[in-house]
Design an enzyme around this catalytic site. Structure first.
Site, PDB file in Angstrom:
ATOM      1  N   LYS A  22       0.832  -1.204   0.000  1.00 37.32           N
ATOM      2  CA  LYS A  22       0.000   0.000   0.000  1.00 37.32           C
ATOM      3  C   LYS A  22       0.865   1.253   0.000  1.00 37.32           C
ATOM      4  O   LYS A  22       0.575   2.225  -0.717  1.00 37.32           O
ATOM      5  CB  LYS A  22      -0.907   0.011   1.238  1.00 37.32           C
ATOM      6  CG  LYS A  22      -1.805   1.236   1.310  1.00 37.32           C
ATOM      7  CD  LYS A  22      -2.512   1.374   2.643  1.00 37.32           C
ATOM      8  CE  LYS A  22      -1.712   2.232   3.590  1.00 37.32           C
ATOM      9  NZ  LYS A  22      -2.519   2.847   4.653  1.00 37.32           N
ATOM     10  N   CYS A 117      -5.256   7.985   9.906  1.00 38.84           N
ATOM     11  CA  CYS A 117      -5.053   7.428  11.246  1.00 38.84           C
ATOM     12  C   CYS A 117      -4.797   8.531  12.266  1.00 38.84           C
ATOM     13  O   CYS A 117      -4.179   9.547  11.971  1.00 38.84           O
ATOM     14  CB  CYS A 117      -3.840   6.488  11.258  1.00 38.84           C
ATOM     15  SG  CYS A 117      -4.059   4.962  10.362  1.00 38.84           S
ATOM     16  N   VAL A 124       1.979  18.482   7.354  1.00 34.84           N
ATOM     17  CA  VAL A 124       2.286  18.575   5.922  1.00 34.84           C
ATOM     18  C   VAL A 124       3.316  19.670   5.656  1.00 34.84           C
ATOM     19  O   VAL A 124       3.647  19.946   4.507  1.00 34.84           O
ATOM     20  CB  VAL A 124       1.007  18.834   5.098  1.00 34.84           C
ATOM     21  CG1 VAL A 124       0.034  17.683   5.250  1.00 34.84           C
ATOM     22  CG2 VAL A 124       0.357  20.157   5.490  1.00 34.84           C
ATOM     23  N   ASP A 125       3.841  20.258   6.722  1.00 33.23           N
ATOM     24  CA  ASP A 125       4.773  21.385   6.572  1.00 33.23           C
ATOM     25  C   ASP A 125       5.969  21.048   5.685  1.00 33.23           C
ATOM     26  O   ASP A 125       6.421  21.882   4.890  1.00 33.23           O
ATOM     27  CB  ASP A 125       5.308  21.834   7.944  1.00 33.23           C
ATOM     28  CG  ASP A 125       4.208  22.296   8.874  1.00 33.23           C
ATOM     29  OD1 ASP A 125       3.038  22.160   8.492  1.00 33.23           O
ATOM     30  OD2 ASP A 125       4.524  22.781   9.972  1.00 33.23           O
ATOM     31  N   LEU A 126       6.513  19.832   5.835  1.00 36.57           N
ATOM     32  CA  LEU A 126       7.712  19.476   5.080  1.00 36.57           C
ATOM     33  C   LEU A 126       7.409  19.331   3.590  1.00 36.57           C
ATOM     34  O   LEU A 126       8.257  19.632   2.745  1.00 36.57           O
ATOM     35  CB  LEU A 126       8.325  18.187   5.638  1.00 36.57           C
ATOM     36  CG  LEU A 126       8.848  18.285   7.081  1.00 36.57           C
ATOM     37  CD1 LEU A 126       9.282  16.915   7.594  1.00 36.57           C
ATOM     38  CD2 LEU A 126      10.013  19.271   7.175  1.00 36.57           C
ATOM     39  N   LYS A 162      13.610  17.057   8.906  1.00 40.82           N
ATOM     40  CA  LYS A 162      13.457  15.808   9.649  1.00 40.82           C
ATOM     41  C   LYS A 162      13.141  14.721   8.637  1.00 40.82           C
ATOM     42  O   LYS A 162      12.318  14.927   7.751  1.00 40.82           O
ATOM     43  CB  LYS A 162      12.313  15.932  10.660  1.00 40.82           C
ATOM     44  CG  LYS A 162      12.073  14.675  11.468  1.00 40.82           C
ATOM     45  CD  LYS A 162      10.858  14.829  12.383  1.00 40.82           C
ATOM     46  CE  LYS A 162      10.611  13.531  13.140  1.00 40.82           C
ATOM     47  NZ  LYS A 162       9.383  13.586  13.953  1.00 40.82           N
ATOM     48  N   ILE A 329       9.332   7.614  16.034  1.00 39.50           N
ATOM     49  CA  ILE A 329       8.834   8.197  14.781  1.00 39.50           C
ATOM     50  C   ILE A 329       7.571   9.019  15.009  1.00 39.50           C
ATOM     51  O   ILE A 329       7.488  10.184  14.621  1.00 39.50           O
ATOM     52  CB  ILE A 329       8.570   7.100  13.727  1.00 39.50           C
ATOM     53  CG1 ILE A 329       9.811   6.223  13.541  1.00 39.50           C
ATOM     54  CG2 ILE A 329       8.134   7.726  12.403  1.00 39.50           C
ATOM     55  CD1 ILE A 329      11.024   6.940  13.010  1.00 39.50           C
TER      56      ILE A 329
END
Length: 424
Positions: A22, A117, A124-126, A162, A329
């Site tokens: 997936k 989830c 979504v900043d990166l 990151k 994580i």
């Protein structure tokens, strides 16, 4: 809303065919937006998230269908909408991947801020900062990420703050059609990124270094059609290996790649499993034994995958000894532990660390699934517990595991799906 009823104390043994990944299929489906010609994808799993993605693509004007063999056929040559709406995006965080290919090819995009989830902060900043460095103008308005660029994006050097699988994929997709060269530093190294890069290169992209922390992309003017088979799902593979490991069983996982699971296989051997690998299969045999406790620390690939943490938490709860699990994580990724404690497990949580004390037996009860990987750990717990376990909110499982009850039944599990209306 569907539930699973699981009757326990099964020894899970047999052979299982692993589905396509997936986590590779989703970015590859979105990357097909970049192609001016039809694309054919095989080994695409039949999952809720895949169907949601196909519906988003259709909303944009992509012709997207499955043929009689199960292959997915995509034609993005006549895209005429550039907005991924909230009603489709709200259920799935991966829908942010629509942004980069739309901006790269059509110079405009609007994507609703996504759902999915409930595992802590996955900003979504990166993704956004990476696209901005390539020249896109981006604003957040009315719950949408709105991006535009006057002409083609322009390649540059981008250091991802990151390590992020999602951002690495977004930047890599966008860079394929940018002017000049884009270098991604501190890139994620997951096998699904390698598979996506392979797909893009088949369409005419010029990407090197995927699978390392340094990815270079030479921009091209257009991408063409291709055929591609999705890489096997390493997390599904690991999940079925755990199923045998916690039940004293023996399982053969077919159509998989052992070299994407080194960290998991090492820990299974440490837990006492006999593991044998071939080019496209993995066999695990517990020889009827109880597993030994193993310490786990999640890390970006090639470290131990966070998507296997919940399954190993379950293993440690029924193992001999005490173990420490550290989740580096995602925050808030121990939501399965209180449910496992309700089944008789013993563990304490402090911040991003859980200490598990193995018990000899779990007991069936009613539990609630909270996210995809937590959900499957509860189903597997039900397979080995005494009595009956009811797992609620299994729509999480349908997002990530293809035909899960059929595959578990083939290994000897006693499991059935039912809905609340069946209880009435």
């Amino acid at each position: 809303m569907d539930k699973f009823r699981v009757y326990g104390q099964s020894r899970l043994s047999g052979s299982v065919n692993i589905s396509g990944a997936k986590n590779a299929a989703l970015p590859i489906l979105f990357a097909a937006i970049l192609a001016t010609e039809p694309v054919k994808l095989t080994n695409v799993p039949e999952l809720k998230d895949i169907e949601t993605t196909l519906n988003i693509l259709r909303q944009l004007g992509v012709i997207a269908n499955r043929d009689e063999t199960g292959a997915v056929l995509l034609d993005a040559s006549n895209i005429n909408h550039f907005t991924a709406p909230y009603e489709l995006v709200k259920t799935m965080r991966a829908s942010i991947w629509a942004l980069a290919p739309l901006v790269a090819r059509f110079h405009q995009a609007q994507v609703s801020l996504p759902g999915g989830c409930s595992i802590g902060a996955r900003p979504v900043d990166l993704h956004i900062s990476g696209l901005e460095k390539l020249g896109a103008d981006i604003v957040l308005e009315e719950g949408y990420v709105k991006a535009q660029v006057s002409d083609r994006l322009v390649g540059t050097r981008i250091v991802i703050e990151k390590v992020s699988v999602g951002a690495t994929l977004s930047i890599m997709m966008a860079a394929t059609l940018a002017k000049g060269t884009t270098v991604i530093e501190n890139a994620a190294r997951e096998p699904e990124i390698v598979d996506t890069a392979d797909f893009l290169n088949k369409m005419g992209a010029k990407i090197t270094g995927a699978g390392s922390d340094h990815i270079t992309t030479e921009g091209v003017e257009r991408l063409t059609g291709c055929e591609h088979s999705i890489v096997p799902d390493r997390i599904e593979t690991g999940t079925f290996l755990i199923a045998a490991a916690i039940s004293g069983g023996r399982v053969v996982c077919q159509n998989t790649k052992a070299d994407t699971l080194d960290a998991v296989i090492d820990k299974l051997r440490e837990a006492g499993a006999q593991v044998d690998v071939t080019e496209n299969s993995i066999t695990l045999d517990m020889l009827g034994n109880r597993p030994k406790a193993v310490n786990i620390r999640t890390a970006p690939h090639p470290g131990f995958p966070t998507d296997m943490q919940a399954q190993f938490t379950l293993l440690n709860m029924v193992a001999e000894g005490t173990s420490i699990i550290t989740e580096t994580i995602f925050e808030n990724r121990f939501m399965h532990i209180p449910e496992l404690i309700r089944m008789g497990g013993k563990a304490e949580i402090e911040g991003n660390t859980a200490v598990c004390h193995g018990v000899e037996q779990l007991s069936g009860t009613e539990v609630i699934a909270t996210d995809l990987r937590a959900s499957i750990s509860l189903v597997l717990a039900g397979c080995i517990a005494t009595g009956e376990t009811i797992v609620d909110r299994i729509y999480h499982i349908d997002r990530g595991y293809e035909h899960i009850e059929d595959k578990l039944r083939a290994l000897g599990a006693k499991i059935e799906r039912f809905s609340r209306s069946d209880e009435a």
